[in-house]
Design a protein around this motif. Structure first.
Motif, PDB file in Angstrom:
ATOM      1  N   GLU A 204       0.819  -1.215   0.000  1.00 38.26           N
ATOM      2  CA  GLU A 204       0.000   0.000   0.000  1.00 38.26           C
ATOM      3  C   GLU A 204       0.851   1.263   0.000  1.00 38.26           C
ATOM      4  OE1 GLU A 204       0.723  -1.076   4.327  1.00 38.26           O
ATOM      5  OE2 GLU A 204       0.468  -2.072   2.390  1.00 38.26           O
ATOM      6  N   GLY A 205       2.159   1.109  -0.212  1.00 35.45           N
ATOM      7  CA  GLY A 205       3.063   2.255  -0.164  1.00 35.45           C
ATOM      8  C   GLY A 205       2.947   3.169  -1.375  1.00 35.45           C
ATOM      9  N   LEU A 206       3.579   4.326  -1.241  1.00 37.22           N
ATOM     10  CA  LEU A 206       3.478   5.344  -2.289  1.00 37.22           C
ATOM     11  C   LEU A 206       3.998   4.835  -3.632  1.00 37.22           C
ATOM     12  CD1 LEU A 206       4.635   8.545  -0.361  1.00 37.22           C
ATOM     13  CD2 LEU A 206       2.347   8.094  -1.259  1.00 37.22           C
ATOM     14  N   LEU A 207       5.144   4.168  -3.619  1.00 40.87           N
ATOM     15  CA  LEU A 207       5.722   3.732  -4.888  1.00 40.87           C
ATOM     16  C   LEU A 207       4.907   2.626  -5.537  1.00 40.87           C
ATOM     17  CD1 LEU A 207       9.590   3.739  -4.297  1.00 40.87           C
ATOM     18  CD2 LEU A 207       8.277   5.173  -5.856  1.00 40.87           C
ATOM     19  N   LYS A 208       4.462   1.666  -4.737  1.00 36.15           N
ATOM     20  CA  LYS A 208       3.649   0.587  -5.306  1.00 36.15           C
ATOM     21  C   LYS A 208       2.356   1.152  -5.895  1.00 36.15           C
ATOM     22  CE  LYS A 208       6.019  -3.220  -4.688  1.00 36.15           C
ATOM     23  NZ  LYS A 208       5.844  -4.118  -3.550  1.00 36.15           N
ATOM     24  N   ASN A 209       1.730   2.096  -5.200  1.00 33.48           N
ATOM     25  CA  ASN A 209       0.503   2.694  -5.725  1.00 33.48           C
ATOM     26  C   ASN A 209       0.768   3.475  -7.008  1.00 33.48           C
ATOM     27  OD1 ASN A 209      -1.311   1.749  -3.817  1.00 33.48           O
ATOM     28  ND2 ASN A 209      -0.952   3.462  -2.416  1.00 33.48           N
ATOM     29  N   ALA A 210       1.900   4.173  -7.060  1.00 33.77           N
ATOM     30  CA  ALA A 210       2.204   5.006  -8.227  1.00 33.77           C
ATOM     31  C   ALA A 210       2.574   4.169  -9.447  1.00 33.77           C
ATOM     32  CB  ALA A 210       3.345   5.965  -7.898  1.00 33.77           C
ATOM     33  N   ILE A 211       3.114   2.969  -9.223  1.00 37.50           N
ATOM     34  CA  ILE A 211       3.588   2.157 -10.347  1.00 37.50           C
ATOM     35  C   ILE A 211       2.646   1.003 -10.656  1.00 37.50           C
ATOM     36  CG2 ILE A 211       5.430   0.593 -11.088  1.00 37.50           C
ATOM     37  CD1 ILE A 211       7.404   2.384  -9.673  1.00 37.50           C
ATOM     38  N   ARG A 212       2.360   0.169  -9.666  1.00 41.40           N
ATOM     39  CA  ARG A 212       1.546  -1.021  -9.940  1.00 41.40           C
ATOM     40  C   ARG A 212       0.083  -0.672 -10.179  1.00 41.40           C
ATOM     41  NH1 ARG A 212       1.682  -6.000  -5.794  1.00 41.40           N
ATOM     42  NH2 ARG A 212       3.884  -5.992  -6.440  1.00 41.40           N
ATOM     43  N   SER A 213      -0.481   0.221  -9.356  1.00 43.08           N
ATOM     44  CA  SER A 213      -1.904   0.529  -9.501  1.00 43.08           C
ATOM     45  C   SER A 213      -2.208   1.254 -10.804  1.00 43.08           C
ATOM     46  CB  SER A 213      -2.385   1.377  -8.314  1.00 43.08           C
ATOM     47  OG  SER A 213      -1.729   2.638  -8.286  1.00 43.08           O
ATOM     48  N   ARG A 214      -1.204   1.908 -11.372  1.00 42.05           N
ATOM     49  CA  ARG A 214      -1.391   2.579 -12.664  1.00 42.05           C
ATOM     50  C   ARG A 214      -1.080   1.664 -13.845  1.00 42.05           C
ATOM     51  NH1 ARG A 214       1.837   8.250 -11.336  1.00 42.05           N
ATOM     52  NH2 ARG A 214       0.617   8.853  -9.490  1.00 42.05           N
ATOM     53  N   GLY A 215      -0.630   0.457 -13.561  1.00 45.96           N
ATOM     54  CA  GLY A 215      -0.377  -0.500 -14.627  1.00 45.96           C
ATOM     55  C   GLY A 215       0.938  -0.319 -15.354  1.00 45.96           C
ATOM     56  N   HIS A 216       1.875   0.449 -14.777  1.00 48.06           N
ATOM     57  CA  HIS A 216       3.163   0.663 -15.449  1.00 48.06           C
ATOM     58  C   HIS A 216       4.083  -0.550 -15.313  1.00 48.06           C
ATOM     59  CE1 HIS A 216       1.665   4.608 -15.862  1.00 48.06           C
ATOM     60  NE2 HIS A 216       2.127   5.132 -14.736  1.00 48.06           N
ATOM     61  N   ALA A 217       4.046  -1.205 -14.159  1.00 49.13           N
ATOM     62  CA  ALA A 217       4.926  -2.350 -13.908  1.00 49.13           C
ATOM     63  C   ALA A 217       4.362  -3.127 -12.729  1.00 49.13           C
ATOM     64  CB  ALA A 217       6.359  -1.896 -13.614  1.00 49.13           C
ATOM     65  N   TYR A 218       4.878  -4.356 -12.548  1.00 49.29           N
ATOM     66  CA  TYR A 218       4.391  -5.185 -11.450  1.00 49.29           C
ATOM     67  C   TYR A 218       5.340  -5.154 -10.245  1.00 49.29           C
ATOM     68  CZ  TYR A 218       2.807  -9.152  -8.715  1.00 49.29           C
ATOM     69  OH  TYR A 218       2.363  -9.941  -7.694  1.00 49.29           O
TER      70      TYR A 218
END
Length: 387
Positions: A204-218
């Motif tokens: 639930e961290g900032l980086l995971k939300n910014a990258i994974r939740s936007r579909g840029h990378a897993y």
């Protein structure tokens, strides 16, 4: 060079003053690697950067085994034998060496006694200068990025390294005790950085939300590598590696502001990440008590108890202020616009990203941080490549 300095040290020569720090640092790395090999595969592979005779190879390994024996005895004198540490490495040592031409053996000076050599070597290895020497980041005139297109890939991977020069373990324990050093919490920046990366890395961290939740990378991870002198950031299974990198930059820029920091980092985040760190640290001990105790000894502690005290004291002393200091010191360089700050980016993508020629690299170079990306073709390199 480090190789020449270690060669002189093994031959029994006194090193030049300018090489002392590098020799000490190399000795510490060898000891750490030695302990990890024993705990892992039980096999130590000793490679030498030049042709060797079997006698020379045997001498190099014997020096390591002798070193282990001396420190094992020191350990016994300071511990109750609830955990047994062997006199010699618990493994069959196999030395691999290749001889192209038989070199003339140089005259060897009379070797000093084992205890004398270990005492002098330990004093150098654990001194402040030697523990920090030799950890320089790769020398770059400016930030550098490398793009590699591979036909075997179906997704993209990004690796980032930036310099990291902070203290993780005690220094010069021969003159200043661990307990005395703990009074000033010398490794607080390291442990604060570890906790900060947990906050950023968690699901639930900032980086995971910014990258994974936007579909840029897993995949995403940040790892401080003090012994290697760098902080590593990796992004795996990236659908859009450029947007994934931009998301990392975006979060770093956001946390650099007072508003972004105050909205994102608080005591709840700190305590949660602190608990995660301690759980990970203690979770593996029942299965690896002996190797962890040996590794603690090789890192300058009297044993695993003192190593845990060092860690716990630092972790318990972390505040949101120390988190921010560690962020500004260690993570903020990711978005530095100062082209003198060295950074290394390696991006591996499917071969389709190389067409049309130069387009993808052109997009990579359109960044605000002065990172100069260049394409690299594996076809023009040797079959065995280390990046």
């Amino acid at each position: 060079s480090v190789t020449a300095a270690l060669d002189a040290a093994i031959a029994g020569d006194e090193p030049a003053a300018g090489q002392t720090g590098r020799i000490g640092d190399c000795i510490m790395r060898i000891r750490a690697h030695f302990a990890h090999c024993i705990a892992g595969s039980g096999l130590i592979h000793v490679a030498w950067p030049k042709p060797m005779t079997s006698d020379s190879a045997k001498a190099a390994v014997t020096a390591l085994a002798s070193d282990w024996s001396v420190f094992a005895e020191i350990w016994r004198q300071n511990h109750q034998l609830s955990v047994v540490i062997p006199d010699s490495p618990p493994l069959d040592t196999t030395v691999h060496y290749r001889i192209n031409t038989i070199p003339d053996a140089p005259p060897r000076k009379k070797r000093r006694g084992t205890m004398e050599m270990a005492a002098k070597g330990a004093a150098r290895a654990l001194s402040a200068s030697s523990r920090l020497a030799g950890r320089e980041f790769v020398k770059l005139a400016e930030p550098l990025g490398i793009h590699i297109a591979l036909s075997s890939l179906h997704t993209s991977y990004v690796g980032i390294q930036i310099p990291l020069n902070i203290q993780e373990r005690p220094l010069d324990t021969s003159t200043v005790s661990v307990e005395k050093q703990l009074e000033s919490l010398p490794a607080i920046d390291y442990y604060s950085l570890c906790v900060m990366t947990i906050i950023l890395n968690r699901s639930e961290g900032l980086l995971k939300n910014a990258i994974r939740s936007r579909g840029h990378a897993y995949g995403l991870g940040m790892h401080p590598k003090c012994e290697d002198g760098h902080l590593s950031v990796y992004i795996s299974h990236a659908v859009d590696p450029i947007k994934a990198m931009e998301a990392v930059w975006e979060i770093m820029e956001y946390l650099a502001t007072d508003e972004g920091w105050n909205e994102s980092i608080d005591d709840f985040q700190l305590n949660s990440a602190r608990s995660t760190f301690l759980f990970r640290a203690y979770n593996g001990f029942p299965q690896s008590m002996a190797s962890e105790d040996a590794f603690s000894l090789l890192c300058g502690f009297s044993g695993i108890e003192q190593s845990l005290l060092w860690m716990r004291k630092h972790i318990e002393s972390i505040t949101t202020s120390s988190l921010r200091r560690a962020f500004n010191r260690c993570l903020l360089p990711l978005v530095s616009r100062d082209k003198s700050v060295p950074m290394l980016y390696i991006i591996a993508t499917p071969a389709s990203y190389a067409e049309p020629a130069g387009k993808f690299v052109g997009k990579l170079n359109d960044n605000p941080y002065g990172i100069s990306f260049k394409p690299m073709q594996f076809s023009v390199l040797d079959p065995l490549i280390t990046i």
